[in-house]
Design an enzyme around this catalytic site. Structure first.
Site, mmCIF file in Angstrom:
data_model
loop_
_atom_site.group_PDB
_atom_site.id
_atom_site.type_symbol
_atom_site.label_atom_id
_atom_site.label_comp_id
_atom_site.label_asym_id
_atom_site.label_seq_id
_atom_site.Cartn_x
_atom_site.Cartn_y
_atom_site.Cartn_z
ATOM 1 N N CYS A 155 3.331 -3.734 8.296
ATOM 2 C CA CYS A 155 2.781 -3.838 6.940
ATOM 3 C C CYS A 155 3.089 -5.193 6.316
ATOM 4 O O CYS A 155 2.319 -5.695 5.492
ATOM 5 C CB CYS A 155 3.298 -2.704 6.055
ATOM 6 S SG CYS A 155 5.100 -2.638 5.915
ATOM 7 N N HIS A 210 8.230 -0.694 2.453
ATOM 8 C CA HIS A 210 6.798 -0.832 2.761
ATOM 9 C C HIS A 210 6.181 -1.935 1.915
ATOM 10 O O HIS A 210 6.434 -2.035 0.714
ATOM 11 C CB HIS A 210 6.103 0.501 2.473
ATOM 12 C CG HIS A 210 4.665 0.527 2.888
ATOM 13 N ND1 HIS A 210 4.231 0.143 4.145
ATOM 14 C CD2 HIS A 210 3.539 0.899 2.202
ATOM 15 C CE1 HIS A 210 2.917 0.276 4.223
ATOM 16 N NE2 HIS A 210 2.474 0.731 3.059
#
Length: 482
Positions: free
Chosen positions: A113, A430
């Site tokens: 990510c 994330h």
């Protein structure tokens, strides 16, 4: 790495390579590129059972030339409505995103990510895409190493694929070349690729592109430097000895330092432009403390700002995160951080911009007999009164169209992308990208999932909790031409 054949419906795909150092999900992304069947819809038969995303290839014992069977239906592109007018608010959420511009997400290949969010932000820069399009497979300079050349090609090709697609893209080739060029992004733990720092990925990729994308017959590249490069001039002085010197440097981002006194981006930038150094003092014959005070001497088209949220925590021997809330604006004016010479250059363009924007609101320009105001009035006679025409001209430049009028920066920037991090550590959590489209709409790119956003929600990513908070902000210069 073994190669297998994959049977899907009536098609047979021979010699599909399996990288056994990567999880099976990556193999599914390869098949997605071949078949159009998303990884979550794929059912692959291996040894009488279904291939799981977290399976161990070594345990499965897949052999060279083995034939695998896959079941699953391919995605269909979203079709435009054939009858009646349908308002965007009435469309399903996935079709709302398609209606506002670029929509292709990037599949997460295993803690990638950080890479996906970086790519989505940089992909939003049309001038960078235009420069990459001019880069040829065989046109690299002799002083560029092969891995840098391959990563530049992979970036160009991936950006092109994102532009052509409305469905998620698997950045397999880019990821493999990125790890070869920068081995730190290939670190593994218990057989899985580890989370990495998005800012490090951003900086490494941008610096590499600055070395590889060169103008014809240019001794050094000015393309990426003019888009993202910031020139700083610094005064370094020692209060104890009275020694003083000046130095210049080029950077690709400004740092927003965070402390108990910092509540807003402006305050963080002010702290970031001041630092203390300990170095040898010729006058004192020993080390001493020097104060380094920097200001901006030249501005780029795109201003990148990093919030310095991560620091090394000795107790736990890992990177920790500063969760403090730091507000940032949709419109950023950096005039106060500029050198005197740069401020002088910005005065006339800023006055023209203020008057043009004031005219749109029905306000009259201030009259003055000063020499500066006379200069402004002389320039105005040569300029268009429609600022929208100027913006269109600026956009044309990004696509390679030349303009007879010269572009002038104003020191005022508009927010166009935010890369955020959710979590307590740089080694986990994330990353996602929030990107402004050309029509003014914002899209959140959460790996393969694009989600339409409201502009008022963008400035709420300022921190203070466990939600996503800004780590990198990218601003686009507001320019005028005359």
């Amino acid at each position: 790495m073994p190669t297998v054949s994959v049977k899907w419906q009536k098609e047979l795909f021979p010699a599909v390579e399996i990288d056994t150092t990567q999880p099976p999900y990556v193999f599914k992304c390869q098949l997605y590129d071949l078949t159009g069947v998303p990884p979550e819809r794929q059912k692959i038969m291996v040894k009488g059972g279904l291939l799981k995303d977290d399976a161990d290839w070594n345990t499965l014992g897949v052999k060279e030339g083995q034939k695998l069977m896959m079941v699953g239906t391919a995605e269909e592109a979203v079709k435009a409505p054939e009858k009646n007018t349908v308002f965007m608010e009435d469309l399903p959420e996935d079709q709302q995103v398609v209606a506002v511009g670029h929509t292709a997400g990037l599949y997460n290949l295993g803690n990638t990510c950080y890479m996906n969010s970086t790519l989505q932000c940089l992909h939003s820069v049309p001038e960078l895409k235009s420069a990459l399009l001019k880069y040829s497979n065989s046109g690299r300079s002799n002083d560029l190493d092969p891995s840098s050349h391959l990563l530049t090609v992979a970036t160009r090709d991936l950006f092109g694929e994102l532009d052509r697609s409305v469905k998620p893209v698997a950045p397999m080739q880019f990821w493999m070349v990125l790890r070869k060029k920068f081995p730190q992004f290939g670190q593994q733990h218990n057989g899985f690729y580890m989370q990495q720092d998005a800012e490090e990925c951003w900086s490494q990729l941008l610096y590499l592109l600055s070395q590889s994308i060169k103008e014809p017959e240019a001794r050094e590249n000015e393309t990426v430097k003019s888009l993202f490069g910031i020139e700083l001039v610094s005064r370094v002085h020692c209060q104890e000895s009275g020694e003083e010197s000046s130095e210049k440097e080029s950077v690709y981002s400004l740092k927003c330092h965070i402390s108990q006194e910092v509540n807003h981006l402006h305050e963080g930038l002010k702290h970031g432009l001041r630092s203390e150094l300990e170095k040898a003092s010729p006058a004192l014959g020993r080390t001493a403390i020097y104060l380094k005070e920097s200001c901006i001497d030249d501005l780029p088209r795109y201003l990148t700002i990093q919030f310095v949220r991560f620091f090394w925590k000795r107790g736990s021997n890992q990177k920790a995160k500063i969760l403090r809330k730091v507000d940032y604006p949709l419109e950023l004016d950096v005039f106060d951080f500029c050198s005197d010479s740069l401020r002088q250059k910005l005065q006339t363009p800023r006055q023209i911009l203020r008057d043009e924007e004031g005219a749109k609101l029905g306000l009259k320009a201030n009259k003055s007999n000063s020499s500066e105001e006379k200069d402004v009035n002389m320039v105005k006679e040569e300029t268009s009164t429609d600022i929208n025409d100027r913006s269109a001209a600026a956009n044309q430049e990004g696509t390679g169209t030349s303009s007879e009028k010269e572009m002038h920066l104003t020191g005022i920037y508009d927010l166009v992308a935010v890369l955020t991090h959710k979590g307590r550590s740089a080694d986990s959590g994330h990353y996602v990208a929030w990107v402004k489209q050309e029509n003014g709409k914002w899209i959140l790119f959460d790996d393969e999932n694009p989600i339409l956003q409201k502009e008022e929600d963008i400035t709420k990513l300022s921190g203070g909790g466990d939600w996503h908070m800004a780590y990198i902000c990218m601003y686009k210069a507001r320019v005028i031409r005359y």
